[in-house]
Design an enzyme around this catalytic site. Structure first.
Site, PDB file in Angstrom:
ATOM      1  N   LYS A  47      -2.576   9.875   5.415  1.00 39.50           N
ATOM      2  CA  LYS A  47      -1.225  10.184   4.889  1.00 39.50           C
ATOM      3  C   LYS A  47      -1.053   9.654   3.476  1.00 39.50           C
ATOM      4  O   LYS A  47      -0.569  10.349   2.603  1.00 39.50           O
ATOM      5  CB  LYS A  47      -0.125   9.515   5.733  1.00 39.50           C
ATOM      6  CG  LYS A  47       0.175  10.152   7.052  1.00 39.50           C
ATOM      7  CD  LYS A  47       1.452   9.587   7.656  1.00 39.50           C
ATOM      8  CE  LYS A  47       1.492   8.090   7.867  1.00 39.50           C
ATOM      9  NZ  LYS A  47       0.733   7.515   8.938  1.00 39.50           N
TER      10      LYS A  47
ATOM     11  N   ARG B  89       9.776   7.525  12.084  1.00 41.58           N
ATOM     12  CA  ARG B  89       8.777   7.131  13.084  1.00 41.58           C
ATOM     13  C   ARG B  89       9.235   7.481  14.498  1.00 41.58           C
ATOM     14  O   ARG B  89       8.445   7.450  15.425  1.00 41.58           O
ATOM     15  CB  ARG B  89       8.612   5.617  13.071  1.00 41.58           C
ATOM     16  CG  ARG B  89       7.600   4.952  12.161  1.00 41.58           C
ATOM     17  CD  ARG B  89       6.189   5.390  12.296  1.00 41.58           C
ATOM     18  NE  ARG B  89       5.212   4.331  12.182  1.00 41.58           N
ATOM     19  CZ  ARG B  89       4.656   3.921  11.050  1.00 41.58           C
ATOM     20  NH1 ARG B  89       4.975   4.451   9.896  1.00 41.58           N
ATOM     21  NH2 ARG B  89       3.749   2.962  11.071  1.00 41.58           N
TER      22      ARG B  89
ATOM     23  N   ARG C  30      -6.119  -4.717   5.722  1.00 45.90           N
ATOM     24  CA  ARG C  30      -4.742  -4.924   6.170  1.00 45.90           C
ATOM     25  C   ARG C  30      -4.730  -5.841   7.388  1.00 45.90           C
ATOM     26  O   ARG C  30      -5.590  -5.730   8.253  1.00 45.90           O
ATOM     27  CB  ARG C  30      -4.109  -3.576   6.529  1.00 45.90           C
ATOM     28  CG  ARG C  30      -3.677  -2.801   5.313  1.00 45.90           C
ATOM     29  CD  ARG C  30      -3.235  -1.419   5.649  1.00 45.90           C
ATOM     30  NE  ARG C  30      -2.363  -1.321   6.814  1.00 45.90           N
ATOM     31  CZ  ARG C  30      -1.612  -0.261   7.092  1.00 45.90           C
ATOM     32  NH1 ARG C  30      -1.618   0.770   6.286  1.00 45.90           N
ATOM     33  NH2 ARG C  30      -0.865  -0.236   8.171  1.00 45.90           N
TER      34      ARG C  30
ATOM     35  N   ARG D 182      -0.634   0.101  18.088  1.00 46.59           N
ATOM     36  CA  ARG D 182       0.041   1.031  17.165  1.00 46.59           C
ATOM     37  C   ARG D 182      -0.281   2.482  17.513  1.00 46.59           C
ATOM     38  O   ARG D 182       0.572   3.362  17.427  1.00 46.59           O
ATOM     39  CB  ARG D 182      -0.365   0.735  15.718  1.00 46.59           C
ATOM     40  CG  ARG D 182       0.255  -0.558  15.216  1.00 46.59           C
ATOM     41  CD  ARG D 182      -0.381  -1.006  13.937  1.00 46.59           C
ATOM     42  NE  ARG D 182      -0.142  -0.092  12.845  1.00 46.59           N
ATOM     43  CZ  ARG D 182      -1.006   0.144  11.868  1.00 46.59           C
ATOM     44  NH1 ARG D 182      -2.179  -0.427  11.866  1.00 46.59           N
ATOM     45  NH2 ARG D 182      -0.686   0.961  10.902  1.00 46.59           N
TER      46      ARG D 182
ATOM     47  N   ARG E  94     -11.202   0.915   6.278  1.00 45.40           N
ATOM     48  CA  ARG E  94     -10.094   0.971   5.311  1.00 45.40           C
ATOM     49  C   ARG E  94      -9.904  -0.350   4.553  1.00 45.40           C
ATOM     50  O   ARG E  94      -9.941  -1.431   5.135  1.00 45.40           O
ATOM     51  CB  ARG E  94      -8.828   1.313   6.086  1.00 45.40           C
ATOM     52  CG  ARG E  94      -7.572   1.305   5.295  1.00 45.40           C
ATOM     53  CD  ARG E  94      -6.578   2.170   5.941  1.00 45.40           C
ATOM     54  NE  ARG E  94      -5.851   1.544   7.023  1.00 45.40           N
ATOM     55  CZ  ARG E  94      -4.775   2.084   7.572  1.00 45.40           C
ATOM     56  NH1 ARG E  94      -4.334   3.245   7.144  1.00 45.40           N
ATOM     57  NH2 ARG E  94      -4.154   1.483   8.553  1.00 45.40           N
TER      58      ARG E  94
END
Ligand code: AMP
Length: 219
Positions: free
Chosen positions: A14, A89, A163, A174, A128
């Site tokens: 995204k 969300r 992160r 999540r 990531r």
């Protein structure tokens, strides 16, 4: 004005697609995750409570998110529109967002769902890295998404970090939350005839081309 919502699980790209849309159409990239991570760096009671929620993969309150979005819509008006990444969300946020948009005489043009398989999500999440300074994202598991110099941001020279919420426990929590809440959100925007899907397992360039076709009405 062009207002786009991107829906996708974590690490589906995204942020990368929103960055490209921002450049192509001069629309403001609104990432609630990035904004909240900046708030969480401040060592006060709000910052600490946001940090705890993020680190555990839990949502911050809908009221706080709506206040943040309202502030952006009212004060950030030098662009041709907005691309929303990570918001809404859940359906409650979507309904409150609708009310806010009506009050500001604005509307959403497209909601784009980036579909990605579970295996690809895992490969992306664990590769990531993000810039600790400007928030730009990289992925060391993909040749075309590595930084030129290991650990250093190409854009601003900041250092790249993992992160804090990209750990096994938080990632699975999540993802479960995403699947639990997004189905309803998909129905909500489908009923408004705003929802489009792209295959997010493809390359960054192909996904971007597909998104552009939708936005420009060629799909
Ligand atoms: P993201 O970068 O979009 O994956 O968001 C990182 C974290 O920020 C999420 O796991 C939540 O804790 C929080 N967050 C981001 N956007 C929202 C939102 N729209 N509503 C509630 N919490 C959010």
């Amino acid at each position: 004005m062009m207002n786009i919502i991107l829906l996708a699980p974590q690490s589906a790209g995204k942020g990368t697609q929103a960055y490209r849309l921002e450049k192509k159409y001069n629309i403001k990239h609104v990432s609630t995750g990035d904004m909240l991570r900046r708030c969480a760096m401040v060592d006060d009671s709000l910052g600490r409570s946001i940090k705890e929620l993020i680190d555990n993969g839990k949502f911050v309150s809908d009221d706080l998110i709506l206040d943040i979005i309202k502030d952006v819509l009212i004060n950030d008006n030098g662009h041709n529109g907005f691309v929303f990444d990570g918001f809404p969300r859940n359906v409650n946020q979507a309904k409150l967002f609708d009310e806010l948009l009506v009050s500001l005489n604005m509307q959403i043009n497209n909601v784009i769902l980036i579909d990605v398989s579970y295996d690809v999500i895992m490969k992306r999440i664990f590769g990531r890295m993000v810039c600790s300074s400007c928030g730009f994202g990289y992925n060391v598991n993909y040749d075309d998404q590595r930084p030129k110099v290991d650990g250093i941001c190409d854009k601003c020279g900041g250092s790249l970090i993992k992160r804090s919420d990209d750990n096994c426990e938080t990632v699975s929590f999540r993802l479960k939350t995403y699947y639990d809440t997004t189905e309803e959100l998909i129905d909500f925007y489908n009923n408004k005839h705003l929802l489009y899907r792209v295959d997010g397992n493809d390359s960054v360039d192909k996904v971007f081309d597909d998104i552009v076709k939708i936005i420009e009405g060629d799909e």
